[in-house]
Design a protein around this motif. Sequence first.
Motif, PDB file in Angstrom:
ATOM      1  N   THR A 125      52.457  36.064  42.842  1.00  0.00           N
ATOM      2  CA  THR A 125      52.402  37.009  43.903  1.00  0.00           C
ATOM      3  C   THR A 125      50.957  36.954  44.663  1.00  0.00           C
ATOM      4  O   THR A 125      50.127  36.387  43.871  1.00  0.00           O
ATOM      5  N   THR A 126      50.745  37.591  45.615  1.00  0.00           N
ATOM      6  CA  THR A 126      49.538  37.341  46.362  1.00  0.00           C
ATOM      7  C   THR A 126      48.682  38.721  45.963  1.00  0.00           C
ATOM      8  O   THR A 126      47.587  38.882  46.674  1.00  0.00           O
ATOM      9  N   VAL A 127      49.211  39.519  45.007  1.00  0.00           N
ATOM     10  CA  VAL A 127      48.511  40.896  44.771  1.00  0.00           C
ATOM     11  C   VAL A 127      47.094  40.204  44.160  1.00  0.00           C
ATOM     12  O   VAL A 127      47.078  39.314  43.457  1.00  0.00           O
ATOM     13  N   PRO A 128      46.209  41.128  44.537  1.00  0.00           N
ATOM     14  CA  PRO A 128      44.789  40.635  44.114  1.00  0.00           C
ATOM     15  C   PRO A 128      44.856  40.300  42.377  1.00  0.00           C
ATOM     16  O   PRO A 128      45.369  41.496  41.771  1.00  0.00           O
ATOM     17  N   GLN A 129      43.655  39.474  41.858  1.00  0.00           N
ATOM     18  CA  GLN A 129      43.990  39.320  40.467  1.00  0.00           C
ATOM     19  C   GLN A 129      43.528  40.430  39.674  1.00  0.00           C
ATOM     20  O   GLN A 129      44.297  40.706  38.401  1.00  0.00           O
ATOM     21  N   ALA A 130      42.510  41.320  40.135  1.00  0.00           N
ATOM     22  CA  ALA A 130      42.240  42.575  39.447  1.00  0.00           C
ATOM     23  C   ALA A 130      43.353  43.480  39.140  1.00  0.00           C
ATOM     24  O   ALA A 130      43.445  43.997  38.083  1.00  0.00           O
ATOM     25  N   ILE A 131      44.127  43.509  40.450  1.00  0.00           N
ATOM     26  CA  ILE A 131      45.290  44.616  40.436  1.00  0.00           C
ATOM     27  C   ILE A 131      46.420  43.924  39.184  1.00  0.00           C
ATOM     28  O   ILE A 131      46.912  44.751  38.441  1.00  0.00           O
ATOM     29  N   GLN A 132      46.447  42.679  39.241  1.00  0.00           N
ATOM     30  CA  GLN A 132      47.408  42.180  38.527  1.00  0.00           C
ATOM     31  C   GLN A 132      47.070  42.164  36.849  1.00  0.00           C
ATOM     32  O   GLN A 132      47.942  42.726  36.097  1.00  0.00           O
ATOM     33  N   LEU A 133      45.592  42.309  36.758  1.00  0.00           N
ATOM     34  CA  LEU A 133      45.074  42.373  35.418  1.00  0.00           C
ATOM     35  C   LEU A 133      45.432  43.793  34.679  1.00  0.00           C
ATOM     36  O   LEU A 133      46.129  44.060  33.804  1.00  0.00           O
ATOM     37  N   ALA A 134      45.201  44.573  35.821  1.00  0.00           N
ATOM     38  CA  ALA A 134      45.383  46.125  35.499  1.00  0.00           C
ATOM     39  C   ALA A 134      46.806  46.434  35.148  1.00  0.00           C
ATOM     40  O   ALA A 134      47.275  47.015  34.223  1.00  0.00           O
ATOM     41  N   ARG A 135      47.882  45.627  36.173  1.00  0.00           N
ATOM     42  CA  ARG A 135      48.995  46.094  35.746  1.00  0.00           C
ATOM     43  C   ARG A 135      49.570  45.570  34.456  1.00  0.00           C
ATOM     44  O   ARG A 135      50.274  46.006  33.823  1.00  0.00           O
ATOM     45  N   ILE A 187      60.331  30.393  36.072  1.00  0.00           N
ATOM     46  CA  ILE A 187      59.018  29.763  35.801  1.00  0.00           C
ATOM     47  C   ILE A 187      58.093  30.418  36.883  1.00  0.00           C
ATOM     48  O   ILE A 187      58.412  30.335  38.013  1.00  0.00           O
ATOM     49  N   PHE A 188      56.929  30.948  36.661  1.00  0.00           N
ATOM     50  CA  PHE A 188      56.130  31.875  37.446  1.00  0.00           C
ATOM     51  C   PHE A 188      54.598  31.766  37.036  1.00  0.00           C
ATOM     52  O   PHE A 188      54.487  31.384  35.601  1.00  0.00           O
ATOM     53  N   THR A 189      53.799  32.093  37.978  1.00  0.00           N
ATOM     54  CA  THR A 189      52.277  31.981  37.246  1.00  0.00           C
ATOM     55  C   THR A 189      51.734  33.397  37.613  1.00  0.00           C
ATOM     56  O   THR A 189      51.859  34.130  38.658  1.00  0.00           O
ATOM     57  N   LEU A 190      51.099  33.823  36.614  1.00  0.00           N
ATOM     58  CA  LEU A 190      50.331  35.259  36.589  1.00  0.00           C
ATOM     59  C   LEU A 190      48.837  34.822  36.967  1.00  0.00           C
ATOM     60  O   LEU A 190      48.209  34.097  35.910  1.00  0.00           O
ATOM     61  N   ARG A 191      48.383  35.319  37.895  1.00  0.00           N
ATOM     62  CA  ARG A 191      46.777  35.159  38.100  1.00  0.00           C
ATOM     63  C   ARG A 191      46.172  36.252  38.343  1.00  0.00           C
ATOM     64  O   ARG A 191      46.151  37.338  39.004  1.00  0.00           O
ATOM     65  N   MET A 192      45.451  36.161  36.880  1.00  0.00           N
ATOM     66  CA  MET A 192      44.715  37.729  36.593  1.00  0.00           C
ATOM     67  C   MET A 192      43.046  37.328  36.253  1.00  0.00           C
ATOM     68  O   MET A 192      42.625  36.224  35.944  1.00  0.00           O
ATOM     69  N   SER A 193      42.231  38.455  36.884  1.00  0.00           N
ATOM     70  CA  SER A 193      40.893  38.207  36.585  1.00  0.00           C
ATOM     71  C   SER A 193      40.630  37.722  35.083  1.00  0.00           C
ATOM     72  O   SER A 193      41.445  38.447  34.125  1.00  0.00           O
ATOM     73  N   TYR A 194      39.509  37.110  34.719  1.00  0.00           N
ATOM     74  CA  TYR A 194      39.203  36.858  33.342  1.00  0.00           C
ATOM     75  C   TYR A 194      39.839  36.159  32.386  1.00  0.00           C
ATOM     76  O   TYR A 194      39.447  35.546  31.649  1.00  0.00           O
ATOM     77  N   VAL A 195      41.118  35.632  32.894  1.00  0.00           N
ATOM     78  CA  VAL A 195      42.104  34.834  32.160  1.00  0.00           C
ATOM     79  C   VAL A 195      42.388  33.610  32.869  1.00  0.00           C
ATOM     80  O   VAL A 195      42.439  33.757  34.155  1.00  0.00           O
ATOM     81  N   VAL A 216      40.011  36.001  22.920  1.00  0.00           N
ATOM     82  CA  VAL A 216      39.669  37.453  23.306  1.00  0.00           C
ATOM     83  C   VAL A 216      39.609  38.143  21.745  1.00  0.00           C
ATOM     84  O   VAL A 216      38.698  39.091  21.578  1.00  0.00           O
ATOM     85  N   LEU A 217      40.203  37.527  20.740  1.00  0.00           N
ATOM     86  CA  LEU A 217      40.369  38.263  19.672  1.00  0.00           C
ATOM     87  C   LEU A 217      39.058  37.807  18.468  1.00  0.00           C
ATOM     88  O   LEU A 217      39.037  38.329  17.528  1.00  0.00           O
ATOM     89  N   LYS A 218      38.244  36.739  18.925  1.00  0.00           N
ATOM     90  CA  LYS A 218      37.118  36.338  18.177  1.00  0.00           C
ATOM     91  C   LYS A 218      36.418  37.310  17.481  1.00  0.00           C
ATOM     92  O   LYS A 218      36.060  36.975  16.620  1.00  0.00           O
ATOM     93  N   PRO A 219      35.781  38.093  18.618  1.00  0.00           N
ATOM     94  CA  PRO A 219      34.865  39.175  17.967  1.00  0.00           C
ATOM     95  C   PRO A 219      35.464  40.048  17.148  1.00  0.00           C
ATOM     96  O   PRO A 219      34.717  40.410  16.107  1.00  0.00           O
ATOM     97  N   PHE A 220      36.968  40.283  16.951  1.00  0.00           N
ATOM     98  CA  PHE A 220      37.473  40.938  15.847  1.00  0.00           C
ATOM     99  C   PHE A 220      37.624  40.056  14.442  1.00  0.00           C
ATOM    100  O   PHE A 220      37.482  40.470  13.693  1.00  0.00           O
ATOM    101  N   LEU A 221      37.953  38.997  14.742  1.00  0.00           N
ATOM    102  CA  LEU A 221      38.701  38.225  13.675  1.00  0.00           C
ATOM    103  C   LEU A 221      37.597  37.255  13.118  1.00  0.00           C
ATOM    104  O   LEU A 221      37.955  36.732  11.867  1.00  0.00           O
ATOM    105  N   GLY A 222      36.844  36.648  13.947  1.00  0.00           N
ATOM    106  CA  GLY A 222      35.816  35.496  13.331  1.00  0.00           C
ATOM    107  C   GLY A 222      36.360  34.274  13.653  1.00  0.00           C
ATOM    108  O   GLY A 222      37.367  34.120  13.861  1.00  0.00           O
ATOM    109  N   GLU A 223      35.271  33.224  13.453  1.00  0.00           N
ATOM    110  CA  GLU A 223      35.422  32.031  14.106  1.00  0.00           C
ATOM    111  C   GLU A 223      36.410  31.136  13.167  1.00  0.00           C
ATOM    112  O   GLU A 223      36.866  30.114  13.615  1.00  0.00           O
ATOM    113  N   TYR A 224      36.774  31.434  11.842  1.00  0.00           N
ATOM    114  CA  TYR A 224      37.584  30.774  10.877  1.00  0.00           C
ATOM    115  C   TYR A 224      38.995  31.355  11.055  1.00  0.00           C
ATOM    116  O   TYR A 224      39.835  30.874  10.314  1.00  0.00           O
TER     117      TYR A 224
END
Length: 447
Positions: free
Chosen positions: A6-16, A35-43, A74-82
Motif C-alpha cells: 500500500t502507499t499508506v505512510p510507513q509510520a501509519i503502517q507500523l502503528a496499525r 505475496i505482498f510487502t509491508l513497508r513500516m518505519s524502523y523495520v 528487537v528482542l536482543k535487549p531482553f534476551l541477550g546476545e547468546y
Amino acid sequence: MLPPSTTVPQAIQLARWLKNPAQVLEESQARFGDIFTLRMSYVPNFVVVSDPELVKEVFSAGPDELHAGKANVVLKPFLGEYSLLMLDGAEHLRQRKLLLPPFHGERLATYGETMINSALATIAKWPTARSFTMHEEFQEITLDIIIRTVFGVNDETRADEMARSMREMLNLAANPFLLIPKFQIDLGPLSPWGRFTRKLKKADALLYSELQRRREKPDPSKQDILSLLLRARDDDGSAMSDKELRDELVTLLVAGHETTATALAWTFRWLLANRSLYRELGDEVRASTENGKLIADRIGRLPLLDAVIRESLRLQPVVPMVGRIVQKPVKLAGYDLPVGTAIGPSIYLIQRRLGLYQDPSRFHPRRFIDHKWSPHEWFPFGGGIRRCIGMAFALYEMKMIIAAVLARTSLVIDETAPPTMIRRSITLAPKGGVRVRQQERPMQGGS
Ligand code: HEM
C-alpha cells in the motif's frame, strides 16, 4: 522490484501493525494476494507470503541464505546476545545442538507429573462465587512450570520469589512499544524502558545466584532443563558460560511462558463455546484417569485432546508470522529480493486459507484426526532449522493442563461477544482474557 504494497505512510503502517497485525495481514492479502510487502518505519521491508509452496521454499533455505536471528534483533535487549533466538549460522547451530536434547519428546515424561501438580495447585484456588480470567491463571501455571521444570527450582520460597520477579519483568515486557528501538531509552525509573530494565536486572540477579548455587552444589540426579544444560558439552568439550546460560534461560522463559498461556486461553475460548465438544473431551480425559488420578503418559496420547490443541493453534496461532532476513539475493515467486529484505511466512494467513482448510473459520478439531497436515500448511511453531525447540514441550504441557482443568472442574464462559485479539508483545491474545465461572465444585481425588 518488491511485491506490491500500500502507499499508506510507513509510520501509519507500523502503528496499525502494532495494534492489529491480523487485520493488516487479512486486508493486504485480500488486496494483493499471496505475496505482498509491508513497508513500516524502523523495520526492513517485510515480504509476507501466504502460499504453502512459497513457505516450503523459505523453510528449506540454508543457514547462510536466510537468517532469523537478525529478524529477532528487537528482542536482543531482553534476551541477550547468546540467546538462541538472536544467533545465526554456525553459532546458532552450535547453541541449538546444546539446547535440543533436554527438549526431546522422550524426556517429556519426566516433567508430566510436575506439570499436572502445578495446574492442580492453581485450579484448587479458583473462586467459586465469581468469574475470573483464564489467561491470567494460565500465566500463573506456565510460569510455575518453567521455574520448576526448566530452571529446576523446587524450594517453595525461592520458586515464589523467582515467580514474582519474573512476572513483574514479563508484564512490563508485554508492551509492544518496547519492541521499537526508539522507545528503548532509559529516562529514569518511571519511564517504560527504565522500569523494565530495572526489573530485568532484578530477575537477572536471581538467575545468576541460582547458577552459582547449582555450580557449587551439583546434583547429578536432577533432571530439569538447567541441570541438563549445566552438564551439556560442546563437540570440543567446552561447557556453557554463565552468560550463555542466563541468556538461554531468559529466552526459554520469554519464548515458552506467555506463548503457552495464550494458546491455552484460546483453546478454552473455542472449547467453552462448544458445549458438546467440551463434554466429549471431558469424557475422554476422565476415562483415562485411574481412581481419579491423572496419568501423564495416558493424557499425552489422547487423540481428541491432541486434535483440539492443534485446531486451536491453527485457528488462532499465538504468533501470526515468523521472519527471515535475506543474506544472499533470492528469487521468490518471480520477485528478486535484495539482501536485507525480510521474508515473513504468515502462519495466520495460511492456517486460515480457503481451499486448503475447509470452512477455515470454524473450530473443527476432527480435521486433525482425519488428516495429517504438512509442516508448511500447519506451522504454529515456525519451521525449518528455526522451528520452535519447545514445540513438543508446549504441546505436552498444554495436554497436562487442559486435562487437569477438565478433570477437576466444570466451567462456563462469561462472554457472549465473538472473540477479538489484542497484541501482547509478539503474541496475539484473546481480548478480555476469557472470563469464566466454575459451574460446580471440583470433583475429589488426588493427582
Ligand atoms: C504454544 C506455545 C508456543 C508457541 C506457539 C511457540 C512458537 C514459536 C515460534 C513461532 C517460533 C519461531 C520459529 C521460526 O522462526 O520458525 C519459536 C521459536 C522458539 N521457541 Fe517457541 N513456541 C511455544 C512454546 C515454547 C516453549 C514452551 C519453549 C521453551 C520452553 C519455546 C522455546 C523457543 C525457542 C528457544 C525458540 C527459538 C528457536 C531457534 O531460533 O532455533 N517455545 N516458538
